[in-house]
Write an enzyme that holds these catalytic residues in place. Structure first.
Site, PDB file in Angstrom:
ATOM      1  N   ARG A  77       0.829  -1.204   0.000  1.00 47.63           N
ATOM      2  CA  ARG A  77       0.000   0.000   0.000  1.00 47.63           C
ATOM      3  C   ARG A  77       0.866   1.258   0.000  1.00 47.63           C
ATOM      4  O   ARG A  77       0.542   2.246  -0.657  1.00 47.63           O
ATOM      5  CB  ARG A  77      -0.951  -0.008   1.197  1.00 47.63           C
ATOM      6  N   LYS A  85      -2.731   6.488   1.464  1.00 46.69           N
ATOM      7  CA  LYS A  85      -2.578   6.987   2.835  1.00 46.69           C
ATOM      8  C   LYS A  85      -1.585   8.148   2.860  1.00 46.69           C
ATOM      9  O   LYS A  85      -0.540   8.097   3.510  1.00 46.69           O
ATOM     10  CB  LYS A  85      -2.136   5.843   3.751  1.00 46.69           C
ATOM     11  N   GLU A 135     -16.144   7.124   4.360  1.00 44.38           N
ATOM     12  CA  GLU A 135     -15.446   6.545   5.506  1.00 44.38           C
ATOM     13  C   GLU A 135     -15.750   7.385   6.724  1.00 44.38           C
ATOM     14  O   GLU A 135     -16.380   8.440   6.636  1.00 44.38           O
ATOM     15  CB  GLU A 135     -13.922   6.589   5.300  1.00 44.38           C
TER      16      GLU A 135
END
Length: 327
Positions: free
Chosen positions: A73, A174, A210
């Site tokens: 990721r 992220k 989210e």
């Protein structure tokens, strides 16, 4: 313990220049770092980070939960942000070294975990907008307890003024720049007594996105639904793991757009993330209407949490091959 920083003994640092590959890093005493005032991370937010945990088993051994997924990721996020990134092997090795160097800070079995924070940033100086000339990969750790200490379930409020991400943006990686924009909504929510915020999609305002730092799930009967990632929702590693566990337990799992009305009509709701693990949502408030959910024993959330934490702490057989031993 709650979820707060406790300075430990060592951190891991590795550097490289643009156009090169990361090579050899080293452990150094934990402490402040020096950055140019014109570094890419400070001026243009050129940085991504990860979060994972180390757990102490009952026999004293230490386990990491799916660290290679964090490495992959980070690599995807680095590519989006025009940064070189460590290889999966380098990432996992750095995490292991940092945990081992701080082994005395890993909480005893059942008393918490060690949070591991890998950070990749443009540390080189750049005045004009563009990729930084130098990059730093850093790993530090801290012992932690519950993210929402003392709360068995969370009370959420739907945010309608601000959005967390939009199509074509960076919601699916992220990046450090994703999180400060949610602080206004989160601060307002906490001032009103809520635990967290439900963000809606930026295009229509009809679908759930989210929370500020975790993925959302709704449960209706035997069906568990969660929004698809597709570049807007962060592909959480706990999220991914819970989907896999839920299917093995016989639940039907749907990754699809979930309307706010569907969430309000659900039998149960919960959120997932490295920090929150798997936590029940007790209520969601939308436009003054408060809807409450099942949070007692024998919920899907409870079953999923017990299975996941059982694997993470070495109490259940790791048939998935997720755990990596550190020592």
């Amino acid at each position: 313990m709650g979820f707060s920083l406790t300075p430990t003994d060592y951190m891991y640092v590795m550097k490289c220049s643009i156009g090169e590959n990361f090579s050899q890093g080293s452990l150094i005493p934990y402490g402040n770092i020096e950055l140019s005032p014109s570094s890419g991370i400070l001026n243009y937010g050129q940085g991504v980070f990860e979060g994972l945990k180390a757990y102490r088993k009952e026999d004293g051994r230490i386990l990491l939960f799916r660290p290679e997924q964090n490495a992959l990721r980070m690599k995807a996020g680095a590519e989006r942000m025009c940064m070189p990134s460590p290889s999966t092997e380098q990432f996992v090795a750095a995490v292991k070294q940092t945990v081992l160097a701080n082994e005395r800070w890993v909480p005893p079995f059942g008393k918490g975990s060690m949070y591991v924070r890998p950070l990749l940033m443009g540390s080189g100086a750049t005045l004009g907008l563009g990729p930084a000339p130098e990059y730093t990969f850093l790993v530090y750790v801290s012992p932690v307890g519950s993210y929402h200490k003392g709360q068995r379930s969370l009370n959420l409020v739907v945010e309608e003024k601000h959005h967390r991400a939009s199509s074509g943006g960076t919601g699916g990686i992220k990046t450090v720049a994703n999180y400060s924009p949610v602080l206004n909504a989160l601060s307002r929510a906490k001032a009103q007594g809520f635990s967290e915020v439900v963000f809606l999609d930026a295009a229509t305002g009809k679908y759930i996105d989210e929370a500020s730092a975790c993925n959302l799930f709704s449960v209706k009967g035997n069906t568990i639904s969660t929004p698809p990632t597709h570049g807007i929702i962060l592909p959480g590693i706990t999220r991914k793991s819970i989907i896999e566990i839920a299917r093995t337990l016989g639940y039907q799992v749907e990754e699809r757009h979930v309307t706010i009305d569907e969430l309000l009509d659900a039998d149960e709701a919960f959120c997932t993330g490295t920090a929150v693990v798997v936590t029940s949502i007790g209520s969601v408030t939308h436009q003054g209407r408060r809807v409450e959910y099942k949070t007692q024993a024998d919920t899907a959330c409870q079953k999923l949490r017990e299975t996941l934490t059982g694997i993470q702490m070495g109490m259940l057989e790791d048939t998935m091959g997720w755990m990596v031993e550190v020592n």
